[in-house]
Design an enzyme around this catalytic site. Structure first.
Site, PDB file in Angstrom:
ATOM      1  N   ASP A  40      41.985  31.952  39.106  1.00 26.11           N
ATOM      2  CA  ASP A  40      40.566  31.769  39.677  1.00 26.11           C
ATOM      3  C   ASP A  40      39.735  32.852  39.715  1.00 26.11           C
ATOM      4  O   ASP A  40      38.566  32.988  40.170  1.00 26.11           O
ATOM      5  CB  ASP A  40      40.785  31.438  41.305  1.00 26.11           C
ATOM      6  CG  ASP A  40      41.228  32.474  42.031  1.00 26.11           C
ATOM      7  OD1 ASP A  40      42.024  33.686  41.501  1.00 26.11           O
ATOM      8  OD2 ASP A  40      41.540  32.314  43.380  1.00 26.11           O
ATOM      9  N   SER A  41      40.124  34.096  38.814  1.00 27.47           N
ATOM     10  CA  SER A  41      39.164  35.139  38.339  1.00 27.47           C
ATOM     11  C   SER A  41      38.300  34.413  37.400  1.00 27.47           C
ATOM     12  O   SER A  41      37.170  35.202  37.078  1.00 27.47           O
ATOM     13  CB  SER A  41      40.052  36.258  37.652  1.00 27.47           C
ATOM     14  OG  SER A  41      40.729  35.603  36.704  1.00 27.47           O
TER      15      SER A  41
ATOM     16  N   LYS B 227      49.755  28.292  41.021  1.00 30.96           N
ATOM     17  CA  LYS B 227      49.903  29.656  41.950  1.00 30.96           C
ATOM     18  C   LYS B 227      49.057  29.687  43.154  1.00 30.96           C
ATOM     19  O   LYS B 227      48.145  29.298  43.112  1.00 30.96           O
ATOM     20  CB  LYS B 227      49.459  30.908  40.883  1.00 30.96           C
ATOM     21  CG  LYS B 227      49.574  32.319  41.653  1.00 30.96           C
ATOM     22  CD  LYS B 227      49.275  33.457  40.686  1.00 30.96           C
ATOM     23  CE  LYS B 227      48.005  33.748  40.450  1.00 30.96           C
ATOM     24  NZ  LYS B 227      47.051  34.251  41.531  1.00 30.96           N
TER      25      LYS B 227
ATOM     26  N   GLU C 115      48.032  31.848  46.810  1.00 37.35           N
ATOM     27  CA  GLU C 115      48.091  33.214  47.437  1.00 37.35           C
ATOM     28  C   GLU C 115      48.554  33.130  48.999  1.00 37.35           C
ATOM     29  O   GLU C 115      48.164  32.152  49.646  1.00 37.35           O
ATOM     30  CB  GLU C 115      46.416  34.039  47.610  1.00 37.35           C
ATOM     31  CG  GLU C 115      46.161  34.128  46.165  1.00 37.35           C
ATOM     32  CD  GLU C 115      44.752  34.789  46.001  1.00 37.35           C
ATOM     33  OE1 GLU C 115      43.990  35.097  47.200  1.00 37.35           O
ATOM     34  OE2 GLU C 115      44.215  34.834  44.905  1.00 37.35           O
TER      35      GLU C 115
ATOM     36  N   GLU D 278      50.189  42.293  44.010  1.00 35.41           N
ATOM     37  CA  GLU D 278      48.747  42.856  43.404  1.00 35.41           C
ATOM     38  C   GLU D 278      48.488  44.271  44.246  1.00 35.41           C
ATOM     39  O   GLU D 278      48.447  43.865  45.382  1.00 35.41           O
ATOM     40  CB  GLU D 278      47.780  41.374  43.336  1.00 35.41           C
ATOM     41  CG  GLU D 278      46.259  42.454  42.887  1.00 35.41           C
ATOM     42  CD  GLU D 278      45.230  41.526  42.476  1.00 35.41           C
ATOM     43  OE1 GLU D 278      45.584  40.015  42.716  1.00 35.41           O
ATOM     44  OE2 GLU D 278      44.128  41.640  42.372  1.00 35.41           O
TER      45      GLU D 278
HETATM   46  O1  KIV Z   1      42.995  35.092  39.180  1.00 42.53           O
HETATM   47  C1  KIV Z   1      43.664  35.950  38.511  1.00 42.53           C
HETATM   48  O2  KIV Z   1      43.331  36.438  37.505  1.00 42.53           O
HETATM   49  C2  KIV Z   1      44.806  36.512  39.224  1.00 42.53           C
HETATM   50  C3  KIV Z   1      45.610  37.688  38.634  1.00 42.53           C
HETATM   51  C4  KIV Z   1      44.666  38.937  38.854  1.00 42.53           C
HETATM   52  C5  KIV Z   1      46.928  37.814  39.131  1.00 42.53           C
HETATM   53  O3  KIV Z   1      45.111  35.912  40.184  1.00 42.53           O
END
Ligand code: KIV
Length: 272
Positions: A52-53, A121, A123, A190
């Site tokens: 989600d980056s 994924k 969090e 992280e």
């Molecule tokens: O969203 C992302 O790119 C991430 C990574 C930095 C682990 O969660």
């Protein structure tokens, strides 16, 4: 020593587990589009993360919070079209799983059905356990994410290193075990102290993948645009850059502009 060196035609969660057992490090990078994902695939990356980056890198937001499930599905679909061998993991965006485990399952099912990705994924630790369990019970593999979890930036109030005090470190260790017990296949750690990340990695059977968590995790992940030197003004201590592609692209564009303006492009060989 490279377990994956030979003929693994598809990286699965089981392959990652075996890599941990054989002491082979896992290499993971982000991608959000077909072109970059094709390059990662031909370089034989182990895991591609549609993070989600994308909210920051692709959309210019200050945080990862605004990105939507529909947007993540578009990015992930483009990535999956390019990738055959690597494991593709897609981030569940903020607001799609925290409040309600039924909504969480519905979001995860949309990602799996509409993108063809291999895993998702999420969090958080114990506080998202009900959602984790419900999604796992539907047969969807989950990579956990602890430490500096960017979706909680408004609670943290800073992007500084997490779990530097005993209380938060103990909570993180407990959360790591909870996620492993629930059935997560791997864990991103992280921006936490290297010693803590090493301790957690040793204590778990599932692989850990670090970002800003030192060299004792079972693998590493970086945001592709950061490691290529495309992202400007983002230079945390943990980031190693493998090129100056931001400058290179900028020079190429300037060169093109000047060739167009001067009439040098196109030349006789570049026309019909
Ligand atoms: O969203 C992302 O790119 C991430 C990574 C930095 C682990 O969660």
């Amino acid at each position: 020593m490279a377990y994956l060196q030979t003929d693994v035609t598809k990286v699965t969660t089981r392959v990652l587990q075996n890599m941990k057992l054989h002491g082979e490090k896992i290499a993971m990078l982000t991608a959000y589009d077909y072109s970059m994902a094709s390059l990662l695939e031909s370089a034989k990356i182990d895991v591609v993360l549609v993070g989600d980056s994308a909210a920051n890198v692709m959309e210019g937001h200050n945080t990862t919070l605004p990105i939507t499930l529909d947007e993540m599905i578009i990015y992930a679909t483009s990535v999956v079209r390019a990738v055959k061998r690597a494991l593709v993991v897609v981030d569940m965006p903020f607001g799609t799983y925290q409040g309600n485990s039924k909504q969480a399952l519905a979001s995860a099912i949309r990602i799996m059905k509409e993108t063809g990705a291999d895993a998702i994924k999420m969090e958080g630790g114990e506080e998202i356990l009900e959602s984790v369990q419900r999604i796992l019970s539907a047969g969807i593999p989950i990579m956990g994410h602890l430490g500096l979890t960017p979706q909680s930036i408004n609670k943290f109030g800073t992007y500084a290193v997490r779990a530097t005090d005993d209380e938060e470190a103990e909570r993180l260790k407990k959360d790591a075990l909870v996620l492993q017990e629930a059935g997560c296949f791997a864990l991103v750690l992280e921006k936490i102290p290297a010693r803590l990340a090493g301790e957690v990695s040793q204590s778990l059977k599932i692989p850990t993948i670090g970002i800003g968590a030192g060299g004792s995790t079972d693998g590493q992940v970086l945001v592709l645009q950061d490691m290529l030197g495309i992202t400007q003004q983002f230079k945390p201590r943990y980031l190693r850059t493998y090129g100056t592609f931001g400058e290179d692209i900028s020079h190429a564009i300037q060169h093109y502009i000047s060739d167009v303006k001067s009439g040098d492009f196109p030349n006789e060989k570049e026309q019909y």
